[in-house]
Design a protein around this motif. Structure first.
Motif, PDB file in Angstrom:
ATOM      1  N   ASN A 124       0.797  -1.105  -0.152  1.00  0.00           N
ATOM      2  CA  ASN A 124      -0.026  -0.063   0.124  1.00  0.00           C
ATOM      3  C   ASN A 124       0.746   1.355  -0.014  1.00  0.00           C
ATOM      4  N   VAL A 125       1.797   1.211  -0.874  1.00  0.00           N
ATOM      5  CA  VAL A 125       2.933   2.520  -0.997  1.00  0.00           C
ATOM      6  C   VAL A 125       1.964   3.662  -1.194  1.00  0.00           C
ATOM      7  N   PHE A 126       1.309   3.665  -2.421  1.00  0.00           N
ATOM      8  CA  PHE A 126       0.580   4.816  -2.751  1.00  0.00           C
ATOM      9  C   PHE A 126      -0.298   5.522  -1.679  1.00  0.00           C
ATOM     10  N   ALA A 127      -0.926   4.594  -0.969  1.00  0.00           N
ATOM     11  CA  ALA A 127      -1.827   5.219   0.243  1.00  0.00           C
ATOM     12  C   ALA A 127      -0.892   5.810   1.141  1.00  0.00           C
ATOM     13  N   HIS A 128       0.101   5.177   1.389  1.00  0.00           N
ATOM     14  CA  HIS A 128       1.085   5.670   2.551  1.00  0.00           C
ATOM     15  C   HIS A 128       1.485   7.170   1.839  1.00  0.00           C
ATOM     16  N   GLU A 129       1.857   7.098   0.553  1.00  0.00           N
ATOM     17  CA  GLU A 129       2.523   8.246   0.088  1.00  0.00           C
ATOM     18  C   GLU A 129       1.608   9.629   0.286  1.00  0.00           C
ATOM     19  N   LEU A 130       0.346   9.227   0.005  1.00  0.00           N
ATOM     20  CA  LEU A 130      -0.791  10.486   0.131  1.00  0.00           C
ATOM     21  C   LEU A 130      -1.538  10.610   1.432  1.00  0.00           C
ATOM     22  N   GLY A 131      -1.222   9.605   2.114  1.00  0.00           N
ATOM     23  CA  GLY A 131      -1.854   9.858   3.658  1.00  0.00           C
ATOM     24  C   GLY A 131      -3.037   9.501   3.681  1.00  0.00           C
ATOM     25  N   LEU A 132      -3.593   8.536   2.625  1.00  0.00           N
ATOM     26  CA  LEU A 132      -4.926   8.038   2.706  1.00  0.00           C
ATOM     27  C   LEU A 132      -5.329   7.185   4.013  1.00  0.00           C
ATOM     28  N   ALA A 225      18.028   0.487 -11.171  1.00  0.00           N
ATOM     29  CA  ALA A 225      17.333   1.751 -11.340  1.00  0.00           C
ATOM     30  C   ALA A 225      16.112   1.819 -11.081  1.00  0.00           C
ATOM     31  N   ILE A 226      15.347   2.886 -10.377  1.00  0.00           N
ATOM     32  CA  ILE A 226      14.105   2.997  -9.760  1.00  0.00           C
ATOM     33  C   ILE A 226      13.800   4.454 -10.359  1.00  0.00           C
ATOM     34  N   ALA A 227      12.271   4.382 -11.096  1.00  0.00           N
ATOM     35  CA  ALA A 227      12.076   5.889 -11.248  1.00  0.00           C
ATOM     36  C   ALA A 227      10.838   6.039 -10.441  1.00  0.00           C
ATOM     37  N   THR A 228      11.047   7.030  -9.741  1.00  0.00           N
ATOM     38  CA  THR A 228       9.653   7.021  -8.555  1.00  0.00           C
ATOM     39  C   THR A 228       9.215   8.515  -8.812  1.00  0.00           C
ATOM     40  N   LYS A 229       7.701   8.586  -8.287  1.00  0.00           N
ATOM     41  CA  LYS A 229       6.970   9.591  -8.329  1.00  0.00           C
ATOM     42  C   LYS A 229       6.826  10.062  -6.827  1.00  0.00           C
ATOM     43  N   GLY A 230       7.180   9.296  -5.826  1.00  0.00           N
ATOM     44  CA  GLY A 230       7.071   9.484  -4.500  1.00  0.00           C
ATOM     45  C   GLY A 230       8.380   9.126  -3.615  1.00  0.00           C
ATOM     46  N   GLY A 234       8.039   0.238  -0.920  1.00  0.00           N
ATOM     47  CA  GLY A 234       7.947  -0.872  -0.241  1.00  0.00           C
ATOM     48  C   GLY A 234       6.992  -0.867   1.118  1.00  0.00           C
ATOM     49  N   GLY A 235       6.359   0.047   1.232  1.00  0.00           N
ATOM     50  CA  GLY A 235       5.451   0.583   2.334  1.00  0.00           C
ATOM     51  C   GLY A 235       5.691   1.982   2.842  1.00  0.00           C
ATOM     52  N   ARG A 236       6.033   2.260   4.057  1.00  0.00           N
ATOM     53  CA  ARG A 236       6.571   3.725   4.415  1.00  0.00           C
ATOM     54  C   ARG A 236       8.051   3.842   4.510  1.00  0.00           C
ATOM     55  N   PHE A 237       8.807   2.803   3.594  1.00  0.00           N
ATOM     56  CA  PHE A 237      10.456   3.025   3.563  1.00  0.00           C
ATOM     57  C   PHE A 237      10.818   4.134   2.744  1.00  0.00           C
ATOM     58  N   LEU A 238      11.604   5.029   3.515  1.00  0.00           N
ATOM     59  CA  LEU A 238      12.150   6.343   2.497  1.00  0.00           C
ATOM     60  C   LEU A 238      13.020   5.555   1.469  1.00  0.00           C
ATOM     61  N   LEU A 239      12.744   6.158   0.348  1.00  0.00           N
ATOM     62  CA  LEU A 239      13.709   5.899  -0.718  1.00  0.00           C
ATOM     63  C   LEU A 239      14.177   7.375  -1.497  1.00  0.00           C
ATOM     64  N   ALA A 240      13.258   8.299  -1.779  1.00  0.00           N
ATOM     65  CA  ALA A 240      13.669   9.506  -2.374  1.00  0.00           C
ATOM     66  C   ALA A 240      12.914  10.857  -1.611  1.00  0.00           C
ATOM     67  N   PRO A 271      14.320  -0.684   5.682  1.00  0.00           N
ATOM     68  CA  PRO A 271      13.377  -0.686   6.939  1.00  0.00           C
ATOM     69  C   PRO A 271      13.999   0.402   7.807  1.00  0.00           C
ATOM     70  N   LEU A 272      15.287   0.715   7.806  1.00  0.00           N
ATOM     71  CA  LEU A 272      15.887   1.504   8.727  1.00  0.00           C
ATOM     72  C   LEU A 272      15.805   3.129   8.352  1.00  0.00           C
ATOM     73  N   GLY A 273      15.437   3.139   7.009  1.00  0.00           N
ATOM     74  CA  GLY A 273      15.387   4.882   6.216  1.00  0.00           C
ATOM     75  C   GLY A 273      16.723   4.888   5.695  1.00  0.00           C
ATOM     76  N   LEU A 274      17.754   4.050   5.641  1.00  0.00           N
ATOM     77  CA  LEU A 274      19.025   4.484   5.399  1.00  0.00           C
ATOM     78  C   LEU A 274      19.620   4.203   3.947  1.00  0.00           C
ATOM     79  N   VAL A 275      18.543   3.938   2.957  1.00  0.00           N
ATOM     80  CA  VAL A 275      18.844   3.722   1.494  1.00  0.00           C
ATOM     81  C   VAL A 275      19.457   5.048   0.917  1.00  0.00           C
TER      82      VAL A 275
END
Length: 326
Positions: A124-132, A225-230, A234-240, A271-275
């Protein structure tokens, strides 16, 4: 609710994909623009089905006039959404994970319909991204109020001429190898655990080929390579951290280092937000990211296998309105 339920007020009719148009016409006296279509995959598993039934009950209690359409195969959600948008429905709701949401987004793109979300997926990455909302009553309240915000999806163009929108991210490399080989039956049974199982398998099966890339025309090379809009992955794990779903362009995330050690380190860092602090990781805002080779590698978008390289990624030309909490 069952597959033979009839329309009433609030509308809770349920239909199958193949007889959607016919059964929807049975909602006598209810103009399509006053109906909400909820698209649901009945094969999603017992736990998710029960959760969806609770949300459906909350929708009925809130007075939302809706009909439910069950999917039977990949692509049904997109076709159902497109047909609903053409009929004049004002809201089309994806009840599922990021892959289902992406299918619905592809179906309503270019129409006046808004996208609603009932998050019942694995990540549910998109839902987490938008705070749904995730709880039944807040979901029903949001759909009843109908407040929206614009989201600019990503757009992937493949070598065979196909185009596909993605709502959160697209990946080529180790993550796509995991998605391509994932046991979907195991995913239904144990959820995120299925990704862990397949990741461990792919650590030894994937050969970590070097990707030939272009970012806004400049040449690069990477293992992933990952192209991201958010921001999240993988959940609420910080990437960008700098990404935003309503901004033009994409954020191109590159992992320069490949191999078992680098992939295992990235999995531990996620999961540690260290990527963003990993050695060899870079993220830059871009108009386009092209994965030129090697040809034939799997491409995953929003957790689903969507094609093979080569692929060029950018932002879509038009935004989609997404239902958000009032």
């Amino acid at each position: 609710m069952n597959s033979s339920a009839l329309c009433h007020s609030p509308v809770t009719q349920r239909v199958q994909y193949n007889d959607f148009a016919f059964r929807l016409s049975a909602c006598a006296g209810v103009p399509p623009r006053r109906l909400v279509l909820v698209i649901f995959n009945p094969a999603a598993g017992t736990r998710r089905r029960r959760r969806f039934e609770r949300v459906a009950g909350a929708l009925a209690e809130a007075g939302v006039r809706f009909t439910v359409a069950d999917t039977a195969a990949a692509g049904d959600a997109e076709r159902l959404a497109r047909e609903a948008a053409r009929s004049g429905m004002r809201i089309v709701v994806a009840a599922g994970g990021d892959g289902t949401i992406a299918e619905v987004a592809n179906g309503i793109a270019g129409s006046a319909a808004a996208l609603g979300v009932i998050p019942t997926g694995t990540a549910n990455v998109f839902a987490h991204e938008l705070g749904l909302p995730f709880a039944p009553e807040p979901i029903a309240a949001a759909l009843q109020a109908g407040r929206t915000r614009p989201v600019l999806p990503g757009l992937a163009r493949f070598g065979d001429g196909r185009e596909r929108l993605f709502i959160q991210m697209l990946g080529v490399g180790f993550d796509a190898a995991v998605v391509a080989a994932l046991d979907t039956a195991l995913k239904r049974r144990i959820g995120k655990g299925a990704y862990v199982v397949e990741m461990l398998r792919q650590l030894f099966a994937w050969r970590f080929p070097r990707l030939q890339l272009e970012i806004d025309g400049a040449a690069f090379e990477a293992a992933q390579a990952i192209a991201t809009k958010g921001r999240f992955y993988g959940g609420r794990f910080l990437l960008a951290p700098a990404a935003a779903p309503d901004k033009p362009g994409i954020v191109a995330c590159l992992f320069a280092r490949g191999g078992i050690g680098a992939a295992a380190l990235a999995a531990l860092a996620l999961p540690l937000g260290l990527v963003p602090r990993l050695p060899g990781f870079s993220a830059r805002r871009a108009e386009t990211l092209a994965v030129l080779g090697p040809a034939g590698l799997p491409v995953q978008a929003d957790g689903d296998l969507v094609g093979r390289t080569p692929v060029t990624v950018g932002a879509a030309c038009a935004s989609i309105r997404v239902i958000v909490p009032a």
